[in-house]
Enzyme design. Structure first.
Site, PDB file in Angstrom:
ATOM      1  N   TYR A   1      -4.721 -59.220  49.628  1.00  0.00           N
ATOM      2  CA  TYR A   1      -4.601 -59.301  48.170  1.00  0.00           C
ATOM      3  C   TYR A   1      -5.994 -59.429  47.523  1.00  0.00           C
ATOM      4  O   TYR A   1      -6.307 -58.743  46.544  1.00  0.00           O
ATOM      5  CB  TYR A   1      -3.725 -60.519  47.851  1.00  0.00           C
ATOM      6  CG  TYR A   1      -3.447 -60.775  46.396  1.00  0.00           C
ATOM      7  CD1 TYR A   1      -2.532 -60.001  45.693  1.00  0.00           C
ATOM      8  CD2 TYR A   1      -4.066 -61.843  45.737  1.00  0.00           C
ATOM      9  CE1 TYR A   1      -2.257 -60.273  44.353  1.00  0.00           C
ATOM     10  CE2 TYR A   1      -3.794 -62.123  44.415  1.00  0.00           C
ATOM     11  CZ  TYR A   1      -2.885 -61.337  43.726  1.00  0.00           C
ATOM     12  OH  TYR A   1      -2.624 -61.613  42.408  1.00  0.00           O
TER      13      TYR A   1
ATOM     14  N   LYS B   1      -7.705 -56.855  44.990  1.00  0.00           N
ATOM     15  CA  LYS B   1      -8.006 -57.286  43.622  1.00  0.00           C
ATOM     16  C   LYS B   1      -9.479 -57.102  43.273  1.00  0.00           C
ATOM     17  O   LYS B   1      -9.812 -56.791  42.125  1.00  0.00           O
ATOM     18  CB  LYS B   1      -7.588 -58.746  43.429  1.00  0.00           C
ATOM     19  CG  LYS B   1      -6.070 -58.936  43.321  1.00  0.00           C
ATOM     20  CD  LYS B   1      -5.476 -58.084  42.217  1.00  0.00           C
ATOM     21  CE  LYS B   1      -4.144 -58.599  41.705  1.00  0.00           C
ATOM     22  NZ  LYS B   1      -3.511 -57.615  40.779  1.00  0.00           N
TER      23      LYS B   1
HETATM   24  P1  NAI Z   1       5.723 -60.784  39.274  1.00  0.00           P
HETATM   25  O1  NAI Z   1       6.097 -60.667  40.708  1.00  0.00           O
HETATM   26  O2  NAI Z   1       6.615 -61.513  38.360  1.00  0.00           O
HETATM   27  O3  NAI Z   1       5.456 -59.353  38.635  1.00  0.00           O
HETATM   28  C1  NAI Z   1       5.018 -58.245  39.369  1.00  0.00           C
HETATM   29  C2  NAI Z   1       5.886 -57.073  38.995  1.00  0.00           C
HETATM   30  O4  NAI Z   1       5.349 -55.902  39.625  1.00  0.00           O
HETATM   31  C3  NAI Z   1       7.328 -57.219  39.478  1.00  0.00           C
HETATM   32  O5  NAI Z   1       8.223 -57.085  38.399  1.00  0.00           O
HETATM   33  C4  NAI Z   1       7.477 -56.112  40.525  1.00  0.00           C
HETATM   34  O6  NAI Z   1       8.776 -55.548  40.576  1.00  0.00           O
HETATM   35  C5  NAI Z   1       6.432 -55.114  40.064  1.00  0.00           C
HETATM   36  N1  NAI Z   1       6.017 -54.227  41.154  1.00  0.00           N
HETATM   37  C6  NAI Z   1       5.813 -54.538  42.449  1.00  0.00           C
HETATM   38  N2  NAI Z   1       5.506 -53.445  43.154  1.00  0.00           N
HETATM   39  C7  NAI Z   1       5.483 -52.411  42.283  1.00  0.00           C
HETATM   40  C8  NAI Z   1       5.214 -51.025  42.394  1.00  0.00           C
HETATM   41  N3  NAI Z   1       4.923 -50.489  43.591  1.00  0.00           N
HETATM   42  N4  NAI Z   1       5.259 -50.250  41.286  1.00  0.00           N
HETATM   43  C9  NAI Z   1       5.545 -50.797  40.072  1.00  0.00           C
HETATM   44  N5  NAI Z   1       5.840 -52.105  39.904  1.00  0.00           N
HETATM   45  C10 NAI Z   1       5.806 -52.900  40.998  1.00  0.00           C
HETATM   46  O7  NAI Z   1       4.261 -61.470  39.266  1.00  0.00           O
HETATM   47  P2  NAI Z   1       3.226 -61.750  38.085  1.00  0.00           P
HETATM   48  O8  NAI Z   1       2.652 -63.070  38.331  1.00  0.00           O
HETATM   49  O9  NAI Z   1       3.813 -61.457  36.771  1.00  0.00           O
HETATM   50  O10 NAI Z   1       2.068 -60.692  38.425  1.00  0.00           O
HETATM   51  C11 NAI Z   1       1.620 -59.678  37.547  1.00  0.00           C
HETATM   52  C12 NAI Z   1       0.230 -59.279  37.959  1.00  0.00           C
HETATM   53  O11 NAI Z   1      -0.679 -60.354  37.752  1.00  0.00           O
HETATM   54  C13 NAI Z   1       0.082 -58.905  39.433  1.00  0.00           C
HETATM   55  O12 NAI Z   1      -0.821 -57.821  39.562  1.00  0.00           O
HETATM   56  C14 NAI Z   1      -0.516 -60.135  40.039  1.00  0.00           C
HETATM   57  O13 NAI Z   1      -1.216 -59.868  41.232  1.00  0.00           O
HETATM   58  C15 NAI Z   1      -1.430 -60.570  38.926  1.00  0.00           C
HETATM   59  N6  NAI Z   1      -1.834 -61.964  38.979  1.00  0.00           N
HETATM   60  C16 NAI Z   1      -0.951 -62.940  38.657  1.00  0.00           C
HETATM   61  C17 NAI Z   1      -1.357 -64.254  38.673  1.00  0.00           C
HETATM   62  C18 NAI Z   1      -0.476 -65.345  38.222  1.00  0.00           C
HETATM   63  O14 NAI Z   1      -0.985 -66.470  38.066  1.00  0.00           O
HETATM   64  N7  NAI Z   1       0.813 -65.106  37.980  1.00  0.00           N
HETATM   65  C19 NAI Z   1      -2.704 -64.629  39.136  1.00  0.00           C
HETATM   66  C20 NAI Z   1      -3.572 -63.522  39.370  1.00  0.00           C
HETATM   67  C21 NAI Z   1      -3.126 -62.237  39.313  1.00  0.00           C
END
Ligand code: NAI
Length: 299
Positions: free
Chosen positions: A166, A170
């Site tokens: 990851y 990133k």
């Molecule tokens: P989440 O798991 O709720 O959202 C991620 C979404 O991406 C999900 O709805 C999932 O279905 C979708 N997804 C997964 N694989 C996919 C694909 N191949 N094509 C299209 N969509 C796909 O998690 P969250 O926290 O909302 O994460 C959103 C972004 O923020 C991610 O990139 C995560 O790495 C990043 N992030 C989040 C942090 C946090 O504190 N929540 C911290 C740092 C980064």
């Protein structure tokens, strides 16, 4: 900014079926944007699929009086990325911004990591960010305007146990942005990244509950709204965002140590000048490779 800064603008948000992506989608729709809500509805580890997450986001937007279309393609293939961009162009007649938000986790210590754990995480985060940006690129170049937002992470910027896949993906995204900011500038394209911290199913198992409670995704989305808007005044920057705090993150180079001219120098000089080499006082963020190479010869 006006109350409808995104009026007549189309924004594609990947992974907008939940978490941060849904929060961004709801805010941008309330600011007038037509949203292409992409999400294949996979589990946190990328397995499975479902239409409900994207559909629910679309329903929430429409119920609030906004416009949205659901898309269920995965970002990890070029075809999927092209299809979602085409869907935005066909459905809404344009595209002004792409928010690369989709993500998965396959946390595991490096000793136990399989090649599949590595490849799948890079495919979604890094390849996916590239594919969706690439699919929108020609439209942005030919219309002389575009906004691209990437989602990086403190895990990649600073490191976290069990997240080498990851973290690599990133920080790879930051490298992708660094080059594209040079290529996109003459076409009016601005690309920036956020390193968010927010409560979501992704962070539920990682951060303690008392911290999570203070990390509403809504405290991240206004930054996305700014960076994806016509008002955005920065290009190629990375901002840490969470709990109502917004701060720039930069890769910096220290003043450094210079070998005296004509001196044959060796490892012992490095040991003797460690302080000068590593001291961050006066360190500088350089804007591109040319600036970095010029720095070598500065007096
Ligand atoms: P989440 O798991 O709720 O959202 C991620 C979404 O991406 C999900 O709805 C999932 O279905 C979708 N997804 C997964 N694989 C996919 C694909 N191949 N094509 C299209 N969509 C796909 O998690 P969250 O926290 O909302 O994460 C959103 C972004 O923020 C991610 O990139 C995560 O790495 C990043 N992030 C989040 C942090 C946090 O504190 N929540 C911290 C740092 C980064």
């Amino acid at each position: 900014m006006s109350t409808q800064p995104f009026l007549d603008q189309v924004v594609l948000i990947t992974g907008a079926g939940g978490g941060l992506g849904r929060s961004h989608a709801l805010l941008l729709a309330s600011l007038g944007a037509k949203i292409l809500v992409n999400d294949p509805g996979v589990a946190v580890d990328g397995r499975g699929s479902g239409v409900r997450p994207a559909e629910e986001t679309v329903e929430l937007i429409r119920r609030a009086g906004g416009e949205a279309i659901a898309d269920f393609n995965g970002v990890e293939t070029e075809e999927g990325a092209r299809a979602m961009v085409e869907s935005a162009l066909r459905g809404f007649g344009g595209l002004q911004a792409v928010i690369n938000n989709a993500g998965i986790l396959r946390d595991v210590s490096f000793r136990k990591q399989s090649a599949a754990d590595w490849e799948q995480v890079l495919a979604v985060h890094l390849d996916g960010s590239r594919h969706v940006t690439k699919a929108a690129w020609e439209t942005f170049c030919s219309q002389g305007y575009g906004r691209v937002l990437f989602t990086t992470s403190a895990s990649g910027l600073y490191g976290n146990f069990g997240q080498s896949n990851y973290g690599a993906a990133k920080l790879g995204i930051v490298g992708l942005m660094n080059s594209l900011k040079e290529e996109g500038a003459k076409f009016g394209i601005k690309l920036n990244a956020i390193a968010p911290m927010a409560r979501s199913r992704m962070t539920e198992g990682i951060l303690p509950p008392e911290i999570l409670q203070r990390l509403d995704p809504k405290e991240v989305s206004p930054v996305v709204a700014y960076l994806a808007s016509t008002a955005c005044a920065v290009n190629g920057q990375c901002w840490a965002v969470g709990a109502g705090r917004v701060a720039r993150v930069a890769i910096v180079e220290t003043e450094g140590w210079r070998a005296p001219p004509e001196k044959v120098w060796g490892a012992e000089d490095i040991a003797a000048n460690l302080e000068k080499i590593t001291d961050l006082q006066g360190a500088e963020a350089l804007s591109n490779l040319m600036e970095a190479s010029a720095k070598l010869f500065q007096k």
